[in-house]
Design an enzyme around this catalytic site. Structure first.
Site, PDB file in Angstrom:
ATOM      1  N   LYS A 160      -2.452   6.840   1.294  1.00  0.00           N
ATOM      2  CA  LYS A 160      -2.230   7.213   2.694  1.00  0.00           C
ATOM      3  C   LYS A 160      -1.146   8.286   2.714  1.00  0.00           C
ATOM      4  O   LYS A 160       0.037   8.007   2.904  1.00  0.00           O
ATOM      5  CB  LYS A 160      -1.831   5.959   3.487  1.00  0.00           C
ATOM      6  CG  LYS A 160      -2.081   6.094   4.964  1.00  0.00           C
ATOM      7  CD  LYS A 160      -2.061   4.739   5.622  1.00  0.00           C
ATOM      8  CE  LYS A 160      -1.929   4.841   7.115  1.00  0.00           C
ATOM      9  NZ  LYS A 160      -2.956   5.632   7.787  1.00  0.00           N
TER      10      LYS A 160
ATOM     11  N   ARG B 262       0.836  -1.210   0.000  1.00  0.00           N
ATOM     12  CA  ARG B 262       0.000   0.000   0.000  1.00  0.00           C
ATOM     13  C   ARG B 262       0.869   1.257   0.000  1.00  0.00           C
ATOM     14  O   ARG B 262       0.543   2.252  -0.644  1.00  0.00           O
ATOM     15  CB  ARG B 262      -0.943  -0.018   1.213  1.00  0.00           C
ATOM     16  CG  ARG B 262      -1.971   1.103   1.175  1.00  0.00           C
ATOM     17  CD  ARG B 262      -3.058   0.947   2.217  1.00  0.00           C
ATOM     18  NE  ARG B 262      -2.548   1.118   3.569  1.00  0.00           N
ATOM     19  CZ  ARG B 262      -3.269   0.945   4.669  1.00  0.00           C
ATOM     20  NH1 ARG B 262      -4.542   0.573   4.569  1.00  0.00           N
ATOM     21  NH2 ARG B 262      -2.742   1.118   5.858  1.00  0.00           N
TER      22      ARG B 262
ATOM     23  N   GLU C 188     -15.648   6.653   5.884  1.00  0.00           N
ATOM     24  CA  GLU C 188     -14.872   5.944   6.909  1.00  0.00           C
ATOM     25  C   GLU C 188     -14.877   6.787   8.178  1.00  0.00           C
ATOM     26  O   GLU C 188     -15.480   7.861   8.205  1.00  0.00           O
ATOM     27  CB  GLU C 188     -13.442   5.718   6.425  1.00  0.00           C
ATOM     28  CG  GLU C 188     -12.704   7.007   6.089  1.00  0.00           C
ATOM     29  CD  GLU C 188     -11.308   6.782   5.525  1.00  0.00           C
ATOM     30  OE1 GLU C 188     -10.717   5.731   5.789  1.00  0.00           O
ATOM     31  OE2 GLU C 188     -10.824   7.694   4.836  1.00  0.00           O
TER      32      GLU C 188
HETATM   33  N1  PMP Z   1      -8.916   4.958   7.339  1.00  0.00           N
HETATM   34  C1  PMP Z   1      -7.972   5.865   7.656  1.00  0.00           C
HETATM   35  C2  PMP Z   1      -8.162   7.278   7.272  1.00  0.00           C
HETATM   36  C3  PMP Z   1      -6.826   5.455   8.355  1.00  0.00           C
HETATM   37  O1  PMP Z   1      -5.888   6.338   8.680  1.00  0.00           O
HETATM   38  C4  PMP Z   1      -6.702   4.103   8.726  1.00  0.00           C
HETATM   39  C5  PMP Z   1      -5.521   3.659   9.548  1.00  0.00           C
HETATM   40  N2  PMP Z   1      -4.372   3.508   8.785  1.00  0.00           N
HETATM   41  C6  PMP Z   1      -7.708   3.195   8.363  1.00  0.00           C
HETATM   42  C7  PMP Z   1      -8.804   3.669   7.666  1.00  0.00           C
HETATM   43  C8  PMP Z   1      -7.606   1.743   8.702  1.00  0.00           C
HETATM   44  O2  PMP Z   1      -6.659   1.132   7.877  1.00  0.00           O
HETATM   45  P1  PMP Z   1      -5.759  -0.075   8.387  1.00  0.00           P
HETATM   46  O3  PMP Z   1      -6.696  -1.140   8.821  1.00  0.00           O
HETATM   47  O4  PMP Z   1      -4.953  -0.460   7.203  1.00  0.00           O
HETATM   48  O5  PMP Z   1      -4.961   0.444   9.515  1.00  0.00           O
END
Ligand code: PMP
Length: 288
Positions: free
Chosen positions: A151, A52, A184
């Site tokens: 990200k 990612r 989210e």
């Molecule tokens: N959404 C956002 C905006 C995030 O920062 C995160 C944490 N990294 C997640 C969702 C969850 O992603 P992950 O399960 O890969 O940590």
């Protein structure tokens, strides 16, 4: 205890891990990152996180100056050198040192650094009682602005929603996209349970495609649950039987109230509890 930070190819003392004030990661939030868990000395889902990170970088035309395998080894070495058993890794790539203008192409050397530390968890009690959250008024970034699937180091969109949550004395907020569908939470993905079925927004709803989310979808299906990726409205959250969030730091956490509406019977529901347990077992390598 002072940490050893991995910076530009070697481990240095925390006090010596310094970044220039001309780094565009600092000046403009120009860069990408990952947050990764360590469970029992094992870096959890490292390949998916590295993958990612490189995709986020490609999306913003940032070339990470090392191979995926050397970055993987660097992350593992940083964990080991700091004696981390259960902890958290922050892997960051910035655009590097540039001028005061925004032009990213004058930055010649992207900076890579890795921090491996312990993690500040939500109190265990919050997992038992469940969390109260709100809906943020701050709309999640439009996919044609800063793509939520990358990200990036620019987290102001999420930070503004987090401020709304904290002002309301709750730890999290749901963010909606420009069409009004659930994207989210500020640092987690959102799931609901309705009549025994599990629903979560598809990545095109404007959330990050969480690695925890994807694992939880797989674990739920393995338990014989039907999981559907579907656009969700605020109303869908209000009338859900169960609501929970997933993320690297939060793992799986039940939500028992949103915008003053009680979810289910006001306690984390049975499917939330089951998936939290299955996730724990999976993360600790005990799944059957
Ligand atoms: N959404 C956002 C905006 C995030 O920062 C995160 C944490 N990294 C997640 C969702 C969850 O992603 P992950 O399960 O890969 O940590």
């Amino acid at each position: 205890m002072a940490l050893k930070i991995w910076l530009d190819g070697r481990l240095v003392n925390e006090a010596d891990a310094k970044i220039s004030v001309f780094d565009h990661g600092l000046l403009y939030g120009d860069g990408v990152f990952e947050g990764i868990r360590v469970y029992n000395k094992r870096v959890f889902e490292l390949e998916a996180h590295i993958d990612r990170l490189y995709q986020s970088a490609k999306g913003i035309r940032l070339e990470i100056p090392m191979s995926t395998s050397s970055l993987t080894s660097a992350a593992e070495e940083t964990v080991k050198s700091n004696g981390i058993i259960d902890g958290y890794i922050r892997l960051v790539v910035t655009r590097g040192i540039g001028t005061l203008g925004i032009n990213p192409f004058v930055c010649e050397n992207p900076k890579v650094f890795i921090i491996a530390d312990s993690i500040q968890l939500y109190p265990e009690e919050l997992y038992e009682t469940g969390m109260k959250i709100i809906s943020a008024t701050t709309v999640r970034n439009h996919p044609l602005s800063i793509p939520p699937q990358a990200k990036s180091l620019n987290y102001l969109n999420n930070i503004l929603a987090k401020i709304e949550a904290l002002d309301s004395n709750v730890p999290e907020a749901v963010m909606y996209n420009h069409e009004g569908y659930v994207a989210e939470a500020t640092g987690d993905n959102v799931f609901i349970v309705r009549k025994g079925m599990v629903f979560t927004p598809p990545p095109e709803s404007g959330g990050l495609e969480g690695i925890t989310r994807n694992i939880v979808i797989g674990l739920a299906r393995k338990e014989g649950l039907e999981v559907s990726e579907k656009n969700l409205t605020r109303f869908d959250l209000y009338v859900s039987d169960e609501l929970f969030l997933t993320g690297t730091a939060a793992e799986v956490i039940g939500v028992v109230e949103i915008d003053g509406r009680v979810i289910g019977d006001g306690k984390p529901g049975p499917i939330t509890k089951l998936l939290r347990k299955k996730f724990f077992e999976y993360a600790h390598g005990k799944e059957k």
